[in-house]
Design a protein around this motif. Sequence first.
Motif, PDB file in Angstrom:
ATOM      1  N   UNK A  42       0.846  -1.194   0.000  1.00 55.88           N
ATOM      2  CA  UNK A  42       0.000   0.000   0.000  1.00 55.88           C
ATOM      3  C   UNK A  42       0.883   1.247   0.000  1.00 55.88           C
ATOM      4  N   UNK A  43       0.440   2.272  -0.745  1.00 56.95           N
ATOM      5  CA  UNK A  43       1.217   3.519  -0.749  1.00 56.95           C
ATOM      6  C   UNK A  43       0.549   4.478   0.210  1.00 56.95           C
ATOM      7  N   UNK A  47     -11.501  -0.040 -10.980  1.00 55.35           N
ATOM      8  CA  UNK A  47     -12.632  -0.843 -11.442  1.00 55.35           C
ATOM      9  C   UNK A  47     -13.030  -0.439 -12.864  1.00 55.35           C
ATOM     10  N   UNK A  48     -13.154   0.882 -13.027  1.00 55.75           N
ATOM     11  CA  UNK A  48     -13.566   1.400 -14.333  1.00 55.75           C
ATOM     12  C   UNK A  48     -12.546   1.008 -15.390  1.00 55.75           C
ATOM     13  N   UNK A  90      -9.230   5.840  -6.211  1.00 56.10           N
ATOM     14  CA  UNK A  90      -8.334   4.985  -6.988  1.00 56.10           C
ATOM     15  C   UNK A  90      -8.967   3.624  -7.250  1.00 56.10           C
ATOM     16  N   UNK A  91      -9.669   3.146  -6.204  1.00 57.02           N
ATOM     17  CA  UNK A  91     -10.324   1.847  -6.331  1.00 57.02           C
ATOM     18  C   UNK A  91     -11.376   1.908  -7.428  1.00 57.02           C
ATOM     19  N   UNK A 115      -7.432   8.360   2.297  1.00 55.34           N
ATOM     20  CA  UNK A 115      -8.582   7.472   2.254  1.00 55.34           C
ATOM     21  C   UNK A 115      -9.425   7.792   1.008  1.00 55.34           C
ATOM     22  N   UNK A 116      -9.647   9.116   0.804  1.00 53.88           N
ATOM     23  CA  UNK A 116     -10.436   9.531  -0.360  1.00 53.88           C
ATOM     24  C   UNK A 116      -9.734   9.076  -1.634  1.00 53.88           C
TER      25      UNK A 116
END
Length: 491
Positions: A88-89, A133-134, A128-129, A122-123
């Motif tokens: 994780x970054x 996905x996209x 990013x997640x 967190x945002x």
Amino acid sequence: MSFETIFSAAADAMLLVDNAGVIVQANPSALTLLEYSAEAMCGLAVEALIPVSYRNHHQHQRQSYFNNPEKRAMGKGSALFALTASGKKIAVDISLSPVYIKDQIYALTTFYVAGHRREAEEALRISEERLQLARRSAGLGVFDFDAKQNIVHWDERMRELWGGDSDATISYEKFIEAIHPEDREARQTALILATDPTGTGEYNAEFRIINAKDGTEHWIATTGRMHFEDNHASRLVGIAQDITERKRLETKLQEQRSETESIFKQQVAARTASAIAHELNQPLAAISAYSEVALHALSDANFSTDKLKRALEGCVAQAQRAGTSLHELLAFLQAGNIVVAPFDLNALVKDALNIARSDGYKEFQPALDLEQNLPQVLANRIQIQKVLVNLIRNAVEAMRSIGANNATITVTVRTNQNLNMGHVSVQDSGPGIPPEAVKRIFEPFFTTKPTGIGMGLAISRALVESNGGQLWLEPNVESGAVFHFTLPFAP
Ligand code: ADP
């Protein structure tokens, strides 16, 4: 209080790094933040905590730090990231302080994870997640071209498209090597356009990639944005997508389009040829008849020059008429502007009846029902005359086919009040048109006659329509056939 005690109790994550870049000690906060056990952390090269793309750079920075050790922040205020054991970054601020223990120099490295940083992180993680996905569902690859180092950072999808190995970066030369030679120039042009500091920096290109692993060819669409530093293009971040299927469909569509076009051209050619045949049929038949009369006259020992002269004059007139007809037909087919002028419909009807008679369509009684003082219509007189002669000929042929006794053609000319147009009807006392033929009589090539061409009504309708009117067959008449057409009045 010993250094050890403070180090262990500190709320901020701290590491002690020796001048070879090895972590010799980590406090509990650092272990938590970076997700390491004390055993795993101690002895680890500090670069393991640095995101891959910055590792080289960091090594140099570290060496220069130990040559000139001082208390300072790392990275001169730019956003820094630490890599946790799970990959994780996390965004951090880092400060460095030189610490001397038993004549050895160490860098005390402190990580500050500010509250807003955590939130932002967190945002960022969530967005990013979503992006991931996209990206995944659209099959998008992401690349980041670092112009200063001349390398391209690329993700797994990009590597898959290019057929590259698992390295996170590739040299720019190798990157463009995969591009199909025929498409390199166009892509280069797109790149140069994006590099212009006065432009928008937008980069869009489509090109083929020859996959380095399996040699397959794929169409790729890329889009991206150039970043500038001191007016120099420094970085191009963008996405790439496989558009092979779309390209294939486009090509197929293109092929279908040209096929349709060529079929259409063939049809037009066939129709033009038929229309010409339609125009020539009549005068050629007449010329042939006149020639026979002439030959016959000559074979008579004491032939009459008068008779011969009349026959030859007939030939000349018919040949000239054929020429004029063809000329008009060509003008019509070339869809040039037709010349219209006001004329009297009643007079035209009379002319047309005479022309039909002189063409050999004589066996009928005309019944005229003309509206006196009808306003003039605005149309091309010769074209409308052609339409009328054609309707009369069809009527005569229909009546001939049943050997009608009281062959009558009734022509009515009146004002169509509903449409405010000139209106002509041609009615015969022939067999009428069978229901199965009604739908087709205006189609080109539809004919029920042994030597018919089937273009007369198609051409007539086209002529009336190009003069601003309509031509139709009256449905359900009791006997014979009734055709109608309209024309606009002259203003
Ligand atoms: P062609 O005269 O060469 O056959 P047309 O397009 O002028 O071509 O006519 C198409 C067909 O319409 C004719 O073959 C015939 O069957 C039908 N038709 C046209 N006019 C009449 C009419 N007055 N009475 C009966 N049938 C007709």
